[in-house]
Design a protein around this motif. Structure first.
Motif, mmCIF file in Angstrom:
data_model
loop_
_atom_site.group_PDB
_atom_site.id
_atom_site.type_symbol
_atom_site.label_atom_id
_atom_site.label_comp_id
_atom_site.label_asym_id
_atom_site.label_seq_id
_atom_site.Cartn_x
_atom_site.Cartn_y
_atom_site.Cartn_z
ATOM 1 N N VAL A 44 2.415 -11.331 -50.199
ATOM 2 C CA VAL A 44 1.564 -10.947 -49.069
ATOM 3 C C VAL A 44 0.211 -10.435 -49.557
ATOM 4 C CG1 VAL A 44 1.323 -9.333 -47.148
ATOM 5 C CG2 VAL A 44 3.523 -10.464 -47.554
ATOM 6 N N ALA A 45 0.219 -9.585 -50.593
ATOM 7 C CA ALA A 45 -1.036 -9.054 -51.138
ATOM 8 C C ALA A 45 -1.891 -10.161 -51.737
ATOM 9 C CB ALA A 45 -0.732 -7.988 -52.186
ATOM 10 N N LEU A 46 -1.239 -11.185 -52.250
ATOM 11 C CA LEU A 46 -1.969 -12.338 -52.789
ATOM 12 C C LEU A 46 -2.722 -13.068 -51.682
ATOM 13 C CD1 LEU A 46 -2.422 -14.167 -55.316
ATOM 14 C CD2 LEU A 46 -0.349 -15.405 -54.641
ATOM 15 N N GLY A 47 -2.147 -13.041 -50.481
ATOM 16 C CA GLY A 47 -2.749 -13.737 -49.348
ATOM 17 C C GLY A 47 -1.884 -14.842 -48.801
ATOM 18 N N ALA A 48 -0.680 -14.998 -49.365
ATOM 19 C CA ALA A 48 0.232 -16.036 -48.885
ATOM 20 C C ALA A 48 0.907 -15.602 -47.596
ATOM 21 C CB ALA A 48 1.281 -16.341 -49.949
ATOM 22 N N ASP A 49 1.310 -16.580 -46.811
ATOM 23 C CA ASP A 49 2.090 -16.286 -45.611
ATOM 24 C C ASP A 49 3.290 -17.212 -45.477
ATOM 25 O OD1 ASP A 49 0.664 -18.563 -45.012
ATOM 26 O OD2 ASP A 49 -0.489 -17.668 -43.391
ATOM 27 N N HIS A 90 10.605 -12.613 -43.292
ATOM 28 C CA HIS A 90 10.107 -12.654 -41.910
ATOM 29 C C HIS A 90 9.523 -11.310 -41.489
ATOM 30 C CE1 HIS A 90 12.724 -16.383 -40.733
ATOM 31 N NE2 HIS A 90 11.671 -16.682 -41.475
ATOM 32 N N GLU A 91 10.108 -10.220 -41.964
ATOM 33 C CA GLU A 91 9.568 -8.902 -41.636
ATOM 34 C C GLU A 91 8.133 -8.751 -42.140
ATOM 35 O OE1 GLU A 91 12.243 -6.113 -43.373
ATOM 36 O OE2 GLU A 91 13.827 -6.449 -41.888
ATOM 37 N N ARG A 92 7.809 -9.457 -43.195
ATOM 38 C CA ARG A 92 6.474 -9.383 -43.784
ATOM 39 C C ARG A 92 5.562 -10.502 -43.304
ATOM 40 N NH1 ARG A 92 10.237 -7.210 -46.906
ATOM 41 N NH2 ARG A 92 9.732 -5.568 -48.410
ATOM 42 N N GLY A 93 6.036 -11.295 -42.353
ATOM 43 C CA GLY A 93 5.231 -12.387 -41.835
ATOM 44 C C GLY A 93 5.239 -13.626 -42.697
ATOM 45 N N LEU A 94 6.202 -13.724 -43.612
ATOM 46 C CA LEU A 94 6.306 -14.878 -44.496
ATOM 47 C C LEU A 94 7.308 -15.885 -43.944
ATOM 48 C CD1 LEU A 94 6.534 -13.006 -47.923
ATOM 49 C CD2 LEU A 94 4.658 -14.485 -47.230
ATOM 50 N N ARG A 95 6.880 -17.112 -43.736
ATOM 51 C CA ARG A 95 7.811 -18.192 -43.407
ATOM 52 C C ARG A 95 8.550 -18.613 -44.675
ATOM 53 N NH1 ARG A 95 7.381 -19.640 -37.697
ATOM 54 N NH2 ARG A 95 5.335 -18.842 -37.037
ATOM 55 N N VAL A 96 9.700 -19.256 -44.501
ATOM 56 C CA VAL A 96 10.527 -19.670 -45.638
ATOM 57 C C VAL A 96 10.818 -21.163 -45.549
ATOM 58 C CG1 VAL A 96 12.704 -19.348 -46.868
ATOM 59 C CG2 VAL A 96 11.581 -17.384 -45.772
ATOM 60 N N VAL A 97 10.446 -21.896 -46.589
ATOM 61 C CA VAL A 97 10.683 -23.337 -46.660
ATOM 62 C C VAL A 97 11.635 -23.616 -47.823
ATOM 63 C CG1 VAL A 97 9.607 -25.583 -47.143
ATOM 64 C CG2 VAL A 97 8.526 -23.980 -45.557
ATOM 65 N N LEU A 98 12.681 -24.385 -47.548
ATOM 66 C CA LEU A 98 13.715 -24.683 -48.534
ATOM 67 C C LEU A 98 13.494 -26.043 -49.183
ATOM 68 C CD1 LEU A 98 16.867 -23.491 -46.534
ATOM 69 C CD2 LEU A 98 15.444 -22.173 -48.131
ATOM 70 N N ASP A 99 14.112 -26.219 -50.341
ATOM 71 C CA ASP A 99 14.035 -27.471 -51.083
ATOM 72 C C ASP A 99 15.291 -28.281 -50.776
ATOM 73 O OD1 ASP A 99 13.251 -29.425 -52.862
ATOM 74 O OD2 ASP A 99 12.862 -28.045 -54.514
ATOM 75 N N GLY A 100 15.123 -29.424 -50.142
ATOM 76 C CA GLY A 100 16.246 -30.283 -49.770
ATOM 77 C C GLY A 100 16.357 -31.476 -50.695
ATOM 78 N N VAL A 101 17.434 -31.542 -51.450
ATOM 79 C CA VAL A 101 17.653 -32.646 -52.384
ATOM 80 C C VAL A 101 18.622 -33.617 -51.714
ATOM 81 C CG1 VAL A 101 18.264 -33.265 -54.747
ATOM 82 C CG2 VAL A 101 17.380 -30.970 -54.240
ATOM 83 N N PRO A 339 -0.795 -6.855 -68.263
ATOM 84 C CA PRO A 339 -2.025 -6.690 -67.469
ATOM 85 C C PRO A 339 -3.107 -7.725 -67.762
ATOM 86 C CG PRO A 339 -1.943 -5.063 -69.223
ATOM 87 C CD PRO A 339 -0.624 -5.780 -69.250
ATOM 88 N N ASP A 340 -2.936 -8.541 -68.801
ATOM 89 C CA ASP A 340 -4.025 -9.460 -69.140
ATOM 90 C C ASP A 340 -4.217 -10.555 -68.095
ATOM 91 O OD1 ASP A 340 -1.658 -10.722 -69.722
ATOM 92 O OD2 ASP A 340 -2.200 -11.339 -71.752
ATOM 93 N N GLY A 341 -3.249 -10.732 -67.184
ATOM 94 C CA GLY A 341 -3.403 -11.724 -66.129
ATOM 95 C C GLY A 341 -4.081 -11.199 -64.879
ATOM 96 N N LEU A 342 -4.389 -9.910 -64.834
ATOM 97 C CA LEU A 342 -4.930 -9.318 -63.615
ATOM 98 C C LEU A 342 -6.284 -9.888 -63.191
ATOM 99 C CD1 LEU A 342 -3.854 -5.583 -64.048
ATOM 100 C CD2 LEU A 342 -2.786 -7.366 -62.647
ATOM 101 N N PRO A 343 -7.195 -10.215 -64.112
ATOM 102 C CA PRO A 343 -8.457 -10.814 -63.646
ATOM 103 C C PRO A 343 -8.253 -12.139 -62.912
ATOM 104 C CG PRO A 343 -8.707 -9.980 -65.878
ATOM 105 C CD PRO A 343 -7.246 -9.897 -65.561
ATOM 106 N N VAL A 344 -7.305 -12.944 -63.360
ATOM 107 C CA VAL A 344 -7.039 -14.210 -62.671
ATOM 108 C C VAL A 344 -6.356 -13.946 -61.335
ATOM 109 C CG1 VAL A 344 -5.825 -16.426 -62.825
ATOM 110 C CG2 VAL A 344 -6.950 -15.476 -64.839
ATOM 111 N N LEU A 345 -5.492 -12.942 -61.283
ATOM 112 C CA LEU A 345 -4.882 -12.553 -60.010
ATOM 113 C C LEU A 345 -5.966 -12.160 -59.011
ATOM 114 C CD1 LEU A 345 -2.428 -11.806 -58.248
ATOM 115 C CD2 LEU A 345 -2.486 -9.540 -59.317
ATOM 116 N N GLU A 346 -6.953 -11.393 -59.450
ATOM 117 C CA GLU A 346 -8.032 -10.982 -58.558
ATOM 118 C C GLU A 346 -8.865 -12.181 -58.111
ATOM 119 O OE1 GLU A 346 -10.334 -8.880 -56.078
ATOM 120 O OE2 GLU A 346 -8.456 -8.261 -57.036
ATOM 121 N N LEU A 347 -9.072 -13.140 -59.010
ATOM 122 C CA LEU A 347 -9.783 -14.362 -58.637
ATOM 123 C C LEU A 347 -9.032 -15.094 -57.529
ATOM 124 C CD1 LEU A 347 -11.891 -16.623 -59.097
ATOM 125 C CD2 LEU A 347 -10.354 -17.532 -60.859
#
Length: 432
Positions: A44-49, A90-101, A339-347
């Motif tokens: 959610v903090a990343l911006g995904a829904d 769902h409580e966080r507003g995230l939809r859930v999509v499953l992988d169907g093989v 923590p070295d990945g944090l700049p890319v996370l912020e991007l």
């Protein structure tokens, strides 16, 4: 296509790897699936829904050799764990999509074992494309792309269609919001055209995206009834054009991409569980922002593969276990990552926020502004809405004259009216 999916941003997880499950099936139930709950706030903090899950059903090894489509893999947990995860999402507003093989199953799939026991005249045998020898020995079977462990289903058999429709409906009714159809391109389009209307009946918000690598994407969508397909053409053009410093490849792919978006909204990505991670694929790490900028400023429904937002590395190899490097175990929470990945996370967060400000981008029309081997600028537009993107892979500063004045939304360019100056290997997104 459901409106929520058209403008969604997916966070994609391969649960068996992410949660450190055993490599092969075990009888004991381990309640790992709940381990994704502490990561939902990160999504959610990343911006995904939307949460895109890899295989979660009982399987022999990697999840694509299914044993039971109606059972959560014991290595991940049980129905209760699935319910907890979906509810928390769902409580966080995230939809859930499953992988169907649904193109193939594992050798231990009960119906396949029944066919081997009962022989060529059995109802079970009709589920598969079997070739029985004259001497009465075990049959040969069609498989998925040469993998004998993956037994291809016979999609002309009505019972197979009944089974697939029942599986999809079961998990939608249990709380899932959609499906990714694995290897959808290997299944006859008429099969999906029969199954999907039955699945969608009474479930109008269902999203279905087919995994399609090559071919006529628009025709596949029209013939099958899926909402979207995976945009592998654009994925390849993004990293390849940056590595070769050949922007003409990307420009050509974006022309095709724009045409696709006139009839459906493709699922776009720069990484997933089946390919080398983008931070490893790019030969020059300075071009990682360029790849993400394209993903977030052109038409489509973007999907981000877990770990790419931290610039994780991993190379896919064509060998047994060759996917392991791109499907690693993660710590219990984001706090456990270095923590070295944090700049890319912020991007990622900045560019996702930019896309959120412009929801019209999901169906934007993209046109070239400037094009040379090492400098490419394009405009994404929908009616009066527009933004411009400029990408340089050159070793010298470069300039682009934009068709409108605006403000620098992201990147490292210098904007003076309509004149945009980029540093060597620079990039910029200008909002109108």
């Amino acid at each position: 296509m459901p409106s929520w999916a058209e403008q969604a941003i997916f966070w994609h997880v391969y649960p068996l790897g992410f949660l450190g499950a055993e490599r092969a099936a075990v009888p004991e139930v381990t309640h790992r699936l709940r381990g994704l709950v502490p990561w939902l706030d990160h999504a959610v903090a990343l911006g995904a829904d939307a949460l895109q899950l890899g295989p979660v059903f009982a399987a022999e090894t990697h999840g694509y050799d299914t044993l039971d489509h109606f059972r959560i893999d014991p290595r991940l947990g049980d129905d209760g764990d699935f319910d907890v995860l979906v509810s928390a999402a769902h409580e966080r507003g995230l939809r859930v999509v499953l992988d169907g093989v649904f193109n193939h199953v594992g050798q231990g799939f009960p119906r396949f074992q029944q066919a081997l026991r009962e022989g060529p005249g059995s109802a079970a045998a009709r589920w598969f494309r079997l070739r029985w020898p004259a001497d009465g020995g075990p049959p040969a079977h069609d498989d998925f792309e040469g993998h004998q462990s993956l037994v291809a289903l016979d999609h002309a058999e009505p019972a197979v269609a009944e089974h697939v429709a029942a599986v999809m409906a079961h998990w939608l009714d249990r709380g899932a919001d959609g499906w990714r159809l694995d290897a959808a391109y290997a299944v006859p389009p008429r099969f999906w055209a029969r199954v999907l209307p039955r699945v969608r009946g009474g479930r109008p918000g269902t999203y279905v995206v087919g995994e399609v690598i090559h071919g006529d994407y628009a025709a596949f969508v029209a013939e099958t009834g899926v909402d979207a397909v995976t945009q592998y053409e654009l994925w390849k053009a993004i990293w390849s054009s940056l590595n070769d410093r050949n922007a003409f490849e990307l420009a050509w792919a974006l022309k095709r991409h724009t045409a696709f978006a006139e009839s459906f909204v493709p699922m776009t990505f720069v990484g997933n569980h089946d390919v080398t991670r983008i931070a490893s694929r790019l030969t020059d790490v300075r071009h990682l922002p360029h790849a993400l900028a394209v993903l977030m400023t052109v038409a489509g429904t973007p999907s981000l593969y877990a770990g790419d937002e931290y610039a994780m590395r991993g190379v896919k190899e064509e060998r047994e276990g060759g996917d392991d490097a791109v499907r690693p175990a993660f710590p219990a929470s984001p706090a456990g990552l270095p923590p070295d990945g944090l700049p890319v996370l912020e991007l990622h967060r900045r560019l996702i926020a930019l896309r959120r400000r412009h929801p019209w981008l999901s169906r934007a029309h993209t046109t070239d502004l400037t094009l040379s081997n090492q400098l490419y600028a394009y405009e994404s537009r929908s009616g009066e809405h527009a933004l411009a993107v400029a990408l340089s892979t050159g070793d010298e500063p470069s300039q682009v004259t934009l068709p409108f004045p605006g403000r620098l939304g992201a990147g490292d360019g210098d904007l003076d009216g309509t004149l945009l100056t980029l540093p060597p290997h620079g990039w910029a997104v200008v909002e109108h």
